[in-house]
Design a protein around this motif. Structure first.
Motif, PDB file in Angstrom:
ATOM      1  N   UNK A 164       0.829  -1.204   0.000  1.00  0.00           N
ATOM      2  CA  UNK A 164       0.000   0.000   0.000  1.00  0.00           C
ATOM      3  C   UNK A 164       0.867   1.259   0.000  1.00  0.00           C
ATOM      4  N   UNK A 165       0.555   2.176  -0.894  1.00  0.00           N
ATOM      5  CA  UNK A 165       1.225   3.475  -0.948  1.00  0.00           C
ATOM      6  C   UNK A 165       0.176   4.554  -0.720  1.00  0.00           C
ATOM      7  N   UNK A 166       0.236   5.211   0.447  1.00  0.00           N
ATOM      8  CA  UNK A 166      -0.736   6.246   0.792  1.00  0.00           C
ATOM      9  C   UNK A 166      -0.333   7.633   0.313  1.00  0.00           C
ATOM     10  N   UNK A 167       0.845   7.760  -0.295  1.00  0.00           N
ATOM     11  CA  UNK A 167       1.315   9.061  -0.775  1.00  0.00           C
ATOM     12  C   UNK A 167       2.320   8.848  -1.881  1.00  0.00           C
ATOM     13  N   UNK A 168       2.580   9.926  -2.632  1.00  0.00           N
ATOM     14  CA  UNK A 168       3.583   9.839  -3.694  1.00  0.00           C
ATOM     15  C   UNK A 168       4.962   9.534  -3.119  1.00  0.00           C
ATOM     16  N   UNK A 169       5.301  10.166  -1.987  1.00  0.00           N
ATOM     17  CA  UNK A 169       6.578   9.866  -1.335  1.00  0.00           C
ATOM     18  C   UNK A 169       6.639   8.408  -0.910  1.00  0.00           C
ATOM     19  N   UNK A 170       5.517   7.902  -0.436  1.00  0.00           N
ATOM     20  CA  UNK A 170       5.474   6.507  -0.024  1.00  0.00           C
ATOM     21  C   UNK A 170       5.715   5.560  -1.187  1.00  0.00           C
ATOM     22  N   UNK A 171       5.092   5.839  -2.334  1.00  0.00           N
ATOM     23  CA  UNK A 171       5.283   4.996  -3.509  1.00  0.00           C
ATOM     24  C   UNK A 171       6.733   5.025  -3.973  1.00  0.00           C
ATOM     25  N   UNK A 172       7.333   6.213  -3.976  1.00  0.00           N
ATOM     26  CA  UNK A 172       8.731   6.331  -4.396  1.00  0.00           C
ATOM     27  C   UNK A 172       9.652   5.570  -3.451  1.00  0.00           C
ATOM     28  N   UNK A 173       9.366   5.627  -2.147  1.00  0.00           N
ATOM     29  CA  UNK A 173      10.199   4.921  -1.175  1.00  0.00           C
ATOM     30  C   UNK A 173      10.059   3.411  -1.329  1.00  0.00           C
ATOM     31  N   UNK A 174       8.842   2.946  -1.525  1.00  0.00           N
ATOM     32  CA  UNK A 174       8.621   1.517  -1.754  1.00  0.00           C
ATOM     33  C   UNK A 174       9.417   1.065  -2.967  1.00  0.00           C
ATOM     34  N   UNK A 175       9.302   1.814  -4.062  1.00  0.00           N
ATOM     35  CA  UNK A 175      10.008   1.447  -5.290  1.00  0.00           C
ATOM     36  C   UNK A 175      11.516   1.434  -5.084  1.00  0.00           C
ATOM     37  N   UNK A 176      12.021   2.402  -4.330  1.00  0.00           N
ATOM     38  CA  UNK A 176      13.465   2.468  -4.061  1.00  0.00           C
ATOM     39  C   UNK A 176      13.929   1.244  -3.273  1.00  0.00           C
TER      40      UNK A 176
END
Length: 228
Positions: A164-176
């Motif tokens: 789950x990505x609740x924010x754009x920063x969260x999605x970028x961190x998950x991907x990283x």
């Protein structure tokens, strides 16, 4: 349930813990994996006479705003989501409007109500938005910083799961953190813009029907119950 994919919840607490509790109550195998932590910032409240209302787009602003909130208590609050509204009330503020979705949707809906000057108690890292006839003054009162992933993270993302990505920063961190080895993982994003920050190469990508936790969990039920 046996065969269901685990749901990896990465948002900062207390929101992350609340999402995990709701997901488990719905029968999902939710894992508490916060990748960020929120902290208060030093700030000074401006003269409330210069504003018509307070805008709160996150419960963190009310939870971490501290003593400065008392100086703004005379201003009515526009809150995004019931969780934010509840946190504002707990902090001694008066909620005038609780809107679904995101800050832009709430401001757009309220543009004709006559409030022209909003003080936005926000995070240090934030999106920008506006509406015709409304001046929005952002004032950071908290920050959400990356933290090392929990020890179980590597093992959890090595097998199929829904993240789950609740924010754009969260999605970028998950991907990283996941890197390029992601063809077995599904990314569930709160919005299309958030999904875009996660990049491509996932086993699946899904966007919640509305930008809120309830809609994300509804989507998670379908994704996780697909099984392995």
């Amino acid at each position: 349930m046996t065969g269901d994919l685990p749901l990896v919840v990465t948002r900062a607490d207390p929101g992350g813990a609340a999402t995990v509790a709701r997901a488990r109550a719905a029968g999902l195998d939710a894992r508490h994996m916060p990748l960020f932590a929120a902290r208060a910032l030093a700030w000074s409240p401006p003269d409330p006479v210069g504003f018509d209302a307070l805008l709160l787009t996150s419960a963190q602003a009310a939870r971490l705003g501290g003593a400065g909130l008392a100086a703004l208590a005379a201003l009515p609050v526009w809150a995004v989501g019931e969780a934010t509204a509840a946190a504002a009330r707990a902090a001694g503020l008066t909620v005038a409007v609780t809107g679904p979705g995101d800050g832009q949707g709430l401001v757009d809906a309220m543009a004709a109500r006559g409030a022209a000057r909003l003080l936005w108690l926000c995070g240090r890292d934030r999106s920008t938005f506006g509406a015709a006839g409304i001046a929005i003054a952002p004032l950071p009162v908290y920050a959400v910083d990356p933290v090392p992933p929990p020890p179980e993270w590597n093992a959890l993302v090595a097998v199929p799961a829904v993240l789950m990505a609740h924010s754009a920063r969260g999605a970028a961190r998950i991907a990283e953190l996941v890197g390029s080895d992601r063809k077995h993982l599904t990314l569930l994003a709160i919005s299309a813009a958030t999904a875009a920050r996660g990049g491509s190469g996932w086993a699946g990508e899904a966007v919640a029907a509305r930008p809120d936790d309830a809609a994300m969990l509804a989507e998670a039920l379908a994704l996780c119950h697909k099984g392995r």
